[in-house]
Design a protein around this motif. Structure first.
Motif, PDB file in Angstrom:
ATOM      1  N   GLN A 187      -1.182  -5.077 -10.571  1.00 61.13           N
ATOM      2  CA  GLN A 187      -2.297  -4.608 -11.377  1.00 61.13           C
ATOM      3  C   GLN A 187      -2.983  -3.415 -10.736  1.00 61.13           C
ATOM      4  O   GLN A 187      -2.827  -3.154  -9.535  1.00 61.13           O
ATOM      5  CB  GLN A 187      -3.326  -5.728 -11.563  1.00 61.13           C
ATOM      6  N   ALA A 188      -3.735  -2.677 -11.543  1.00 64.13           N
ATOM      7  CA  ALA A 188      -4.511  -1.549 -11.039  1.00 64.13           C
ATOM      8  C   ALA A 188      -5.656  -2.081 -10.182  1.00 64.13           C
ATOM      9  O   ALA A 188      -6.344  -3.038 -10.552  1.00 64.13           O
ATOM     10  CB  ALA A 188      -5.056  -0.729 -12.205  1.00 64.13           C
ATOM     11  N   THR A 189      -5.852  -1.463  -9.032  1.00 64.53           N
ATOM     12  CA  THR A 189      -6.823  -1.932  -8.038  1.00 64.53           C
ATOM     13  C   THR A 189      -7.581  -0.740  -7.470  1.00 64.53           C
ATOM     14  O   THR A 189      -6.985   0.307  -7.215  1.00 64.53           O
ATOM     15  CB  THR A 189      -6.076  -2.670  -6.900  1.00 64.53           C
ATOM     16  N   PRO A 190      -8.888  -0.859  -7.264  1.00 61.08           N
ATOM     17  CA  PRO A 190      -9.645   0.256  -6.680  1.00 61.08           C
ATOM     18  C   PRO A 190      -9.275   0.442  -5.218  1.00 61.08           C
ATOM     19  O   PRO A 190      -9.017  -0.534  -4.504  1.00 61.08           O
ATOM     20  CB  PRO A 190     -11.103  -0.180  -6.844  1.00 61.08           C
ATOM     21  N   TYR A 191      -9.233   1.678  -4.761  1.00 66.21           N
ATOM     22  CA  TYR A 191      -8.910   1.928  -3.364  1.00 66.21           C
ATOM     23  C   TYR A 191     -10.141   1.620  -2.495  1.00 66.21           C
ATOM     24  O   TYR A 191     -11.249   2.038  -2.815  1.00 66.21           O
ATOM     25  CB  TYR A 191      -8.504   3.391  -3.155  1.00 66.21           C
ATOM     26  N   ALA A 192      -9.983   0.885  -1.363  1.00 62.91           N
ATOM     27  CA  ALA A 192      -8.728   0.343  -0.880  1.00 62.91           C
ATOM     28  C   ALA A 192      -8.491  -1.068  -1.414  1.00 62.91           C
ATOM     29  O   ALA A 192      -7.373  -1.534  -1.505  1.00 62.91           O
ATOM     30  CB  ALA A 192      -8.739   0.290   0.646  1.00 62.91           C
ATOM     31  N   TYR A 193      -9.575  -1.777  -1.779  1.00 59.39           N
ATOM     32  CA  TYR A 193      -9.433  -3.088  -2.378  1.00 59.39           C
ATOM     33  C   TYR A 193     -10.755  -3.476  -3.020  1.00 59.39           C
ATOM     34  O   TYR A 193     -11.780  -2.804  -2.856  1.00 59.39           O
ATOM     35  CB  TYR A 193      -8.990  -4.124  -1.333  1.00 59.39           C
ATOM     36  N   TRP A 194     -10.744  -4.613  -3.727  1.00 56.25           N
ATOM     37  CA  TRP A 194     -11.941  -5.063  -4.435  1.00 56.25           C
ATOM     38  C   TRP A 194     -13.076  -5.408  -3.469  1.00 56.25           C
ATOM     39  O   TRP A 194     -14.253  -5.230  -3.781  1.00 56.25           O
ATOM     40  CB  TRP A 194     -11.623  -6.283  -5.297  1.00 56.25           C
ATOM     41  N   SER A 195     -12.732  -5.900  -2.320  1.00 53.82           N
ATOM     42  CA  SER A 195     -13.736  -6.256  -1.315  1.00 53.82           C
ATOM     43  C   SER A 195     -13.221  -5.867   0.062  1.00 53.82           C
ATOM     44  O   SER A 195     -12.024  -5.659   0.254  1.00 53.82           O
ATOM     45  CB  SER A 195     -14.035  -7.761  -1.360  1.00 53.82           C
ATOM     46  N   HIS A 196     -14.133  -5.755   1.041  1.00 51.75           N
ATOM     47  CA  HIS A 196     -13.764  -5.330   2.396  1.00 51.75           C
ATOM     48  C   HIS A 196     -12.978  -4.026   2.357  1.00 51.75           C
ATOM     49  O   HIS A 196     -12.062  -3.809   3.154  1.00 51.75           O
ATOM     50  CB  HIS A 196     -12.941  -6.408   3.108  1.00 51.75           C
ATOM     51  N   SER A 197     -13.314  -3.162   1.417  1.00 52.83           N
ATOM     52  CA  SER A 197     -12.528  -1.956   1.195  1.00 52.83           C
ATOM     53  C   SER A 197     -12.397  -1.090   2.444  1.00 52.83           C
ATOM     54  O   SER A 197     -11.355  -0.471   2.678  1.00 52.83           O
ATOM     55  CB  SER A 197     -13.151  -1.141   0.059  1.00 52.83           C
ATOM     56  N   ASP A 198     -13.443  -1.052   3.266  1.00 49.26           N
ATOM     57  CA  ASP A 198     -13.413  -0.202   4.453  1.00 49.26           C
ATOM     58  C   ASP A 198     -12.572  -0.777   5.575  1.00 49.26           C
ATOM     59  O   ASP A 198     -12.352  -0.126   6.599  1.00 49.26           O
ATOM     60  CB  ASP A 198     -14.839   0.046   4.956  1.00 49.26           C
ATOM     61  N   LYS A 199     -12.078  -2.018   5.402  1.00 47.94           N
ATOM     62  CA  LYS A 199     -11.315  -2.676   6.471  1.00 47.94           C
ATOM     63  C   LYS A 199      -9.799  -2.521   6.295  1.00 47.94           C
ATOM     64  O   LYS A 199      -9.032  -2.859   7.194  1.00 47.94           O
ATOM     65  CB  LYS A 199     -11.664  -4.173   6.507  1.00 47.94           C
ATOM     66  N   TYR A 200      -9.352  -2.050   5.157  1.00 46.25           N
ATOM     67  CA  TYR A 200      -7.913  -1.956   4.893  1.00 46.25           C
ATOM     68  C   TYR A 200      -7.328  -0.693   5.526  1.00 46.25           C
ATOM     69  O   TYR A 200      -7.892   0.392   5.396  1.00 46.25           O
ATOM     70  CB  TYR A 200      -7.636  -1.969   3.387  1.00 46.25           C
ATOM     71  N   VAL A 201      -6.186  -0.863   6.192  1.00 43.36           N
ATOM     72  CA  VAL A 201      -5.520   0.243   6.889  1.00 43.36           C
ATOM     73  C   VAL A 201      -4.143   0.483   6.267  1.00 43.36           C
ATOM     74  O   VAL A 201      -3.359  -0.454   6.127  1.00 43.36           O
ATOM     75  CB  VAL A 201      -5.350  -0.067   8.394  1.00 43.36           C
ATOM     76  N   PRO A 202      -3.821   1.722   5.884  1.00 39.02           N
ATOM     77  CA  PRO A 202      -2.492   2.008   5.323  1.00 39.02           C
ATOM     78  C   PRO A 202      -1.421   2.036   6.422  1.00 39.02           C
ATOM     79  O   PRO A 202      -1.649   2.580   7.505  1.00 39.02           O
ATOM     80  CB  PRO A 202      -2.659   3.405   4.701  1.00 39.02           C
ATOM     81  N   TYR A 203      -0.269   1.436   6.107  1.00 40.06           N
ATOM     82  CA  TYR A 203       0.865   1.441   7.028  1.00 40.06           C
ATOM     83  C   TYR A 203       2.134   1.809   6.269  1.00 40.06           C
ATOM     84  O   TYR A 203       2.282   1.504   5.081  1.00 40.06           O
ATOM     85  CB  TYR A 203       1.068   0.061   7.668  1.00 40.06           C
ATOM     86  N   ARG A 204       3.054   2.445   6.980  1.00 45.24           N
ATOM     87  CA  ARG A 204       4.377   2.769   6.442  1.00 45.24           C
ATOM     88  C   ARG A 204       5.432   2.033   7.259  1.00 45.24           C
ATOM     89  O   ARG A 204       5.390   2.007   8.481  1.00 45.24           O
ATOM     90  CB  ARG A 204       4.623   4.274   6.500  1.00 45.24           C
ATOM     91  N   TYR A 205       6.389   1.446   6.572  1.00 46.03           N
ATOM     92  CA  TYR A 205       7.440   0.667   7.229  1.00 46.03           C
ATOM     93  C   TYR A 205       8.286   1.552   8.145  1.00 46.03           C
ATOM     94  O   TYR A 205       8.735   2.635   7.748  1.00 46.03           O
ATOM     95  CB  TYR A 205       8.311   0.001   6.165  1.00 46.03           C
TER      96      TYR A 205
END
Length: 426
Positions: A216-234
């Motif tokens: 589903q469509a989601t606001p960046y970075a997430y609905w809650s704790h948005s400032d805690k999410y870190v992008p990673y690449r495999y």
């Protein structure tokens, strides 16, 4: 008081995530700025925040977006408890041989694997393991999509990736939040599926979360704790054209796609590729025609023969190619299928199995059967002689032969079993 504005959106879906259920639930309390009447399909937008209450930015919605999780603190946001690191299929499972810790894969393969769970609506669980061996929680889902050889958790997934920035995000990357103080409070990980608009404020998220896998469509970075999410690449990511590795003979072979691509009902290019690799390792006798993209008994028996040739037993030789089977086939390693493992069934040499003799079947075994029936004196049922296409002439000739043995009822049904075959070719 300024009258509220109304903006038309698509009617409410049947999504049963907490946010959508909350939006559909009738309530005697006044609206707090997040109205979503299911019957009318409109979103109430407060024109005067003083009248309807200020809406925190984290909870504000754009048309077509419904929060999976409500972003307000203490509003009953569901936890996402997760299991610890474990082998595939759980604590009782076995490590995946010598598989690479970061198997090569492509962005397309990651998203395709993620879609499998979405289509299957895999239920969320920190204890259960899906048929492909991966734990049914958020970190197990990412482990599956990335093709990792084990079930990881939010505290270990980072070691399989490299940190990137928001501007570098591409499909197949992840957004990871691990709360070391209390991993079951807030810790979560989602798969980035691409931006939904040019402003890069919403993206398509693939995630495993109560009650089941969803996209589903989601606001960046997430609905809650948005400032805690870190992008990673495999780390094991390869380019689309480089998603394969050389096998014996120099032919490029795709990385293991996952157990979901094999078994009854499977119809895809990996089944064909599996058959080609098996034939190269001595399984030609198991295929009367093909191989092809539709999974069949020939694929299962050929795969099992290869597994038995490695000395595997029990569940390790079930005829479904796992990661270790695929690795040996695609790299030319392991033992080939020996000549003693030819197409015999029930201890009767040469009997290929019932699946070769049924309406719609076309193979050389039918021709051989018909020729032997003619030789035994049951050729009167053939107007034009036996051939490779199973027909009523074959069935009646077999039935006549079975009745000549003194069999009746189900024992003379016109379809050759191992005992019919043994007597016919004795």
């Amino acid at each position: 008081m300024t009258a509220p504005l109304f903006e038309e959106v698509a009617p409410a879906s049947d999504c049963d995530c907490p946010g959508c259920v909350h939006g559909r639930r009738p309530s005697p309390r006044p609206l707090s700025g997040l109205g979503r009447p299911a019957a009318r399909g409109v979103v109430v937008v407060a024109a005067a925040s003083a009248a309807l209450g200020a809406v925190p930015s984290a909870a504000a919605l754009t048309p077509g977006h419904s929060p999976h999780r409500q972003a307000l603190p203490g509003d009953g946001e569901p936890d996402t408890p997760q299991g610890a690191r474990a082998p595939l299929h759980g604590p009782a499972g076995k490590p995946v041989g010598t598989a690479a810790p970061t198997p090569a894969t492509t962005r397309t393969e990651i998203i395709n694997r993620a879609k499998i769970w979405v289509a299957a609506k895999v239920p969320y669980s920190m204890y259960a393991f899906w048929s492909d061996g991966y734990r049914q929680d958020c970190s197990g889902y990412v482990s599956m999509a990335w093709g990792l050889p084990s079930n990881e958790w939010t505290g270990s997934l980072a070691q399989f990736g490299v940190k990137i920035t928001k501007d570098q995000l591409q499909p197949g990357d992840i957004l990871l939040y691990h709360n070391p103080d209390n991993p079951e409070k807030g810790s979560h990980v989602v798969i980035f599926g691409g931006w939904t608009d040019h402003t890069h404020t919403y993206y398509t998220a693939y995630e495993q979360t109560p009650p089941r896998t969803r996209r589903q469509a989601t606001p960046y970075a997430y609905w809650s704790h948005s400032d805690k999410y870190v992008p990673y690449r495999y780390k094991g990511l390869t380019k689309a054209a480089a998603g394969a590795r050389p096998a014996a003979g120099g032919k490029a072979v795709a990385a293991y796609p996952g157990a979901a691509y094999f078994g009854p009902g499977a119809d895809n290019k990996y089944v064909t590729l599996l058959g080609e690799m098996l034939i190269a390792r001595g399984a030609r006798g198991y295929y009367a025609t093909g191989p092809g993209p539709v999974w069949g008994e020939a694929d299962r028996r050929a795969t099992r023969a290869f597994q038995l040739a490695q000395g595997w037993k029990g569940a390790d030789a079930d005829g479904i190619p796992g990661r270790r089977t695929w690795q040996l086939l695609s790299t030319g390693q392991g033992k080939d299928i020996g000549p003693a493992a030819g197409p015999a069934s029930h201890g009767v040499p040469g009997y290929p199995g019932r699946q070769y003799f049924r309406p719609g079947a076309t193979n050389d075994h039918i021709t051989r059967l018909g020729a032997q029936l003619v030789k035994k004196g049951f050729g009167r049922f053939y107007a034009h002689g036996p051939g490779p296409h199973w027909g009523e002439s074959d069935r009646r000739a077999v039935e006549a032969f079975q009745r000549a043995q003194g069999w009746r009822g189900g024992a003379a049904d016109g379809y050759p079993g191992p005992e019919t075959w043994r007597r016919l070719f004795a």
